[in-house]
Design a protein around this motif. Structure first.
Motif, PDB file in Angstrom:
ATOM      1  N   ASN A  52       0.822  -1.214   0.000  1.00  0.00           N
ATOM      2  CA  ASN A  52       0.000   0.000   0.000  1.00  0.00           C
ATOM      3  C   ASN A  52       0.854   1.262   0.000  1.00  0.00           C
ATOM      4  O   ASN A  52       0.490   2.259  -0.602  1.00  0.00           O
ATOM      5  N   TRP A  53       1.945   1.239   0.741  1.00  0.00           N
ATOM      6  CA  TRP A  53       2.912   2.341   0.776  1.00  0.00           C
ATOM      7  C   TRP A  53       4.219   1.788   1.307  1.00  0.00           C
ATOM      8  O   TRP A  53       4.241   0.747   1.963  1.00  0.00           O
ATOM      9  N   PHE A  54       5.309   2.498   1.022  1.00  0.00           N
ATOM     10  CA  PHE A  54       6.599   2.125   1.593  1.00  0.00           C
ATOM     11  C   PHE A  54       7.485   3.346   1.655  1.00  0.00           C
ATOM     12  O   PHE A  54       7.211   4.367   1.021  1.00  0.00           O
ATOM     13  N   SER A  55       8.535   3.244   2.440  1.00  0.00           N
ATOM     14  CA  SER A  55       9.527   4.316   2.517  1.00  0.00           C
ATOM     15  C   SER A  55      10.908   3.707   2.691  1.00  0.00           C
ATOM     16  O   SER A  55      11.048   2.596   3.192  1.00  0.00           O
ATOM     17  N   VAL A  56      11.909   4.460   2.250  1.00  0.00           N
ATOM     18  CA  VAL A  56      13.314   4.079   2.406  1.00  0.00           C
ATOM     19  C   VAL A  56      14.000   5.231   3.119  1.00  0.00           C
ATOM     20  O   VAL A  56      14.044   6.346   2.590  1.00  0.00           O
ATOM     21  N   ASN A  57      14.481   4.977   4.320  1.00  0.00           N
ATOM     22  CA  ASN A  57      15.118   6.024   5.128  1.00  0.00           C
ATOM     23  C   ASN A  57      14.224   7.256   5.227  1.00  0.00           C
ATOM     24  O   ASN A  57      14.695   8.388   5.192  1.00  0.00           O
ATOM     25  N   GLY A  58      12.917   7.023   5.303  1.00  0.00           N
ATOM     26  CA  GLY A  58      11.959   8.114   5.444  1.00  0.00           C
ATOM     27  C   GLY A  58      11.484   8.717   4.135  1.00  0.00           C
ATOM     28  O   GLY A  58      10.531   9.485   4.125  1.00  0.00           O
ATOM     29  N   ALA A  59      12.127   8.402   3.021  1.00  0.00           N
ATOM     30  CA  ALA A  59      11.691   8.915   1.718  1.00  0.00           C
ATOM     31  C   ALA A  59      10.580   8.031   1.191  1.00  0.00           C
ATOM     32  O   ALA A  59      10.764   6.828   1.044  1.00  0.00           O
ATOM     33  N   GLY A  60       9.451   8.621   0.919  1.00  0.00           N
ATOM     34  CA  GLY A  60       8.276   7.863   0.533  1.00  0.00           C
ATOM     35  C   GLY A  60       8.350   7.246  -0.834  1.00  0.00           C
ATOM     36  O   GLY A  60       8.917   7.808  -1.764  1.00  0.00           O
ATOM     37  N   GLY A  61       7.783   6.075  -0.916  1.00  0.00           N
ATOM     38  CA  GLY A  61       7.582   5.409  -2.193  1.00  0.00           C
ATOM     39  C   GLY A  61       6.086   5.294  -2.397  1.00  0.00           C
ATOM     40  O   GLY A  61       5.312   5.473  -1.463  1.00  0.00           O
ATOM     41  N   GLY A  62       5.658   4.991  -3.560  1.00  0.00           N
ATOM     42  CA  GLY A  62       4.234   4.868  -3.840  1.00  0.00           C
ATOM     43  C   GLY A  62       3.699   3.509  -3.441  1.00  0.00           C
ATOM     44  O   GLY A  62       4.337   2.760  -2.705  1.00  0.00           O
ATOM     45  N   ASN A  63       2.520   3.196  -3.953  1.00  0.00           N
ATOM     46  CA  ASN A  63       1.989   1.851  -3.750  1.00  0.00           C
ATOM     47  C   ASN A  63       2.415   1.000  -4.932  1.00  0.00           C
ATOM     48  O   ASN A  63       2.649   1.501  -6.022  1.00  0.00           O
ATOM     49  N   VAL A  64       2.538  -0.304  -4.697  1.00  0.00           N
ATOM     50  CA  VAL A  64       2.998  -1.218  -5.736  1.00  0.00           C
ATOM     51  C   VAL A  64       2.082  -2.436  -5.723  1.00  0.00           C
ATOM     52  O   VAL A  64       1.997  -3.138  -4.721  1.00  0.00           O
ATOM     53  N   GLY A  65       1.399  -2.664  -6.827  1.00  0.00           N
ATOM     54  CA  GLY A  65       0.495  -3.798  -6.930  1.00  0.00           C
ATOM     55  C   GLY A  65       1.231  -5.124  -6.966  1.00  0.00           C
ATOM     56  O   GLY A  65       2.455  -5.175  -7.126  1.00  0.00           O
ATOM     57  N   PRO A  66       0.497  -6.224  -6.816  1.00  0.00           N
ATOM     58  CA  PRO A  66       1.103  -7.553  -6.870  1.00  0.00           C
ATOM     59  C   PRO A  66       1.842  -7.784  -8.183  1.00  0.00           C
ATOM     60  O   PRO A  66       1.327  -7.461  -9.251  1.00  0.00           O
ATOM     61  N   HIS A  67       3.047  -8.312  -8.087  1.00  0.00           N
ATOM     62  CA  HIS A  67       3.874  -8.662  -9.249  1.00  0.00           C
ATOM     63  C   HIS A  67       4.066  -7.483 -10.200  1.00  0.00           C
ATOM     64  O   HIS A  67       4.070  -7.644 -11.419  1.00  0.00           O
ATOM     65  N   GLN A  68       4.227  -6.294  -9.639  1.00  0.00           N
ATOM     66  CA  GLN A  68       4.417  -5.083 -10.443  1.00  0.00           C
ATOM     67  C   GLN A  68       5.591  -4.290  -9.905  1.00  0.00           C
ATOM     68  O   GLN A  68       6.119  -4.561  -8.842  1.00  0.00           O
ATOM     69  N   GLY A  69       5.948  -3.262 -10.640  1.00  0.00           N
ATOM     70  CA  GLY A  69       6.959  -2.343 -10.146  1.00  0.00           C
ATOM     71  C   GLY A  69       7.817  -1.747 -11.222  1.00  0.00           C
ATOM     72  O   GLY A  69       7.758  -2.147 -12.385  1.00  0.00           O
ATOM     73  N   GLY A  70       8.590  -0.774 -10.803  1.00  0.00           N
ATOM     74  CA  GLY A  70       9.556  -0.148 -11.676  1.00  0.00           C
ATOM     75  C   GLY A  70       9.006   0.966 -12.531  1.00  0.00           C
ATOM     76  O   GLY A  70       9.765   1.785 -13.031  1.00  0.00           O
ATOM     77  N   GLY A  71       7.700   1.039 -12.690  1.00  0.00           N
ATOM     78  CA  GLY A  71       7.144   2.029 -13.602  1.00  0.00           C
ATOM     79  C   GLY A  71       7.104   3.434 -13.055  1.00  0.00           C
ATOM     80  O   GLY A  71       7.271   4.393 -13.777  1.00  0.00           O
ATOM     81  N   SER A  72       6.896   3.572 -11.752  1.00  0.00           N
ATOM     82  CA  SER A  72       6.791   4.921 -11.188  1.00  0.00           C
ATOM     83  C   SER A  72       7.903   5.135 -10.169  1.00  0.00           C
ATOM     84  O   SER A  72       8.299   4.226  -9.458  1.00  0.00           O
ATOM     85  N   GLN A  73       8.387   6.353 -10.166  1.00  0.00           N
ATOM     86  CA  GLN A  73       9.424   6.733  -9.215  1.00  0.00           C
ATOM     87  C   GLN A  73       8.926   7.921  -8.413  1.00  0.00           C
ATOM     88  O   GLN A  73       8.216   8.772  -8.942  1.00  0.00           O
ATOM     89  N   VAL A  74       9.300   7.945  -7.157  1.00  0.00           N
ATOM     90  CA  VAL A  74       8.958   9.050  -6.285  1.00  0.00           C
ATOM     91  C   VAL A  74      10.263   9.745  -5.933  1.00  0.00           C
ATOM     92  O   VAL A  74      11.284   9.111  -5.709  1.00  0.00           O
ATOM     93  N   CYS A  75      10.251  11.039  -5.887  1.00  0.00           N
ATOM     94  CA  CYS A  75      11.448  11.803  -5.567  1.00  0.00           C
ATOM     95  C   CYS A  75      11.334  12.304  -4.143  1.00  0.00           C
ATOM     96  O   CYS A  75      10.290  12.785  -3.755  1.00  0.00           O
ATOM     97  N   CYS A  76      12.232  12.244  -3.360  1.00  0.00           N
ATOM     98  CA  CYS A  76      13.588  11.796  -3.507  1.00  0.00           C
ATOM     99  C   CYS A  76      14.113  11.258  -2.192  1.00  0.00           C
ATOM    100  O   CYS A  76      13.845  11.826  -1.143  1.00  0.00           O
ATOM    101  N   GLY A  77      14.882  10.229  -2.307  1.00  0.00           N
ATOM    102  CA  GLY A  77      15.707   9.765  -1.219  1.00  0.00           C
ATOM    103  C   GLY A  77      17.101  10.333  -1.444  1.00  0.00           C
ATOM    104  O   GLY A  77      17.312  11.150  -2.336  1.00  0.00           O
TER     105      GLY A  77
END
Length: 183
Positions: A52-77
């Motif tokens: 549903n959501w994720f973050s890396v070192n506090g930098a937000g990422g979007g949601n990622v559906g099952p068996h998906q990814g790579g298409g959208s990037q969130v700025c910035c870590g």
């Protein structure tokens, strides 16, 4: 999409862009190269659950559906310009184990009964937080987060794209999920 949502998203993007431009301008004035670099955050979900959501070192990422990814990037870590031994990332995320269940509900979408059922479903979401090593890179790039079965996570910060030689984690998008969790 409503105009107000577009305007809100656009003004948020403009603020982020101006902040990054100011940071780059200030670092350029110092004369020394910056030790840290801005890095887009990208997620890859190799499981049947939804992230549903994720973050890396506090930098937000979007949601990622099952068996998906790579298409959208969130700025910035941020990533160090140069990799150092022991480099780690803290990843936090929320997981929906049954992302398509609401399509089977008999209730009218967004009705009171549907909303009540959705509130109960949201209580089944689980949240996680792990610290993981970031493997060696020669050229920094995106912070790529790979969600694997049994809540395992891998993070890469290389300039190499998944699927290409030299990328540390070339997992299949549809990873088999064993019935029993390995120890």
């Amino acid at each position: 999409m409503s105009r107000s949502l577009i305007t809100r998203a656009s003004s948020k993007d403009i603020r982020r862009t101006l902040l990054l431009a100011n940071l780059m301008f200030l670092s350029a004035c110092s004369g020394a190269p910056s030790k840290m670099l801005a890095a887009p955050v990208t997620g890859y979900n190799h499981t049947s659950a939804a992230i549903n959501w994720f973050s890396v070192n506090g930098a937000g990422g979007g949601n990622v559906g099952p068996h998906q990814g790579g298409g959208s990037q969130v700025c910035c870590g941020v990533v160090p310009r140069y990799w150092t031994p022991g480099l780690r990332a803290i990843v936090e995320w929320e997981k929906d184990p049954d992302p398509y269940s609401s399509k089977m509900w008999p209730e009218q979408s967004y009705s009171d009964a549907w909303t009540k059922r959705m509130e109960a479903k949201k209580r089944q979401y689980t949240r996680y937080k792990v610290t993981v090593e970031i493997p060696r890179y020669n050229e920094p790039g995106s912070l790529s987060v790979h969600f694997l079965p049994y809540n395992e996570v891998r993070v890469s910060a290389t300039g190499i794209t998944p699927g290409y030689p030299g990328y540390p984690y070339n997992f299949p998008m549809n990873m088999p999920e064993p019935k029993v969790c390995p120890d």
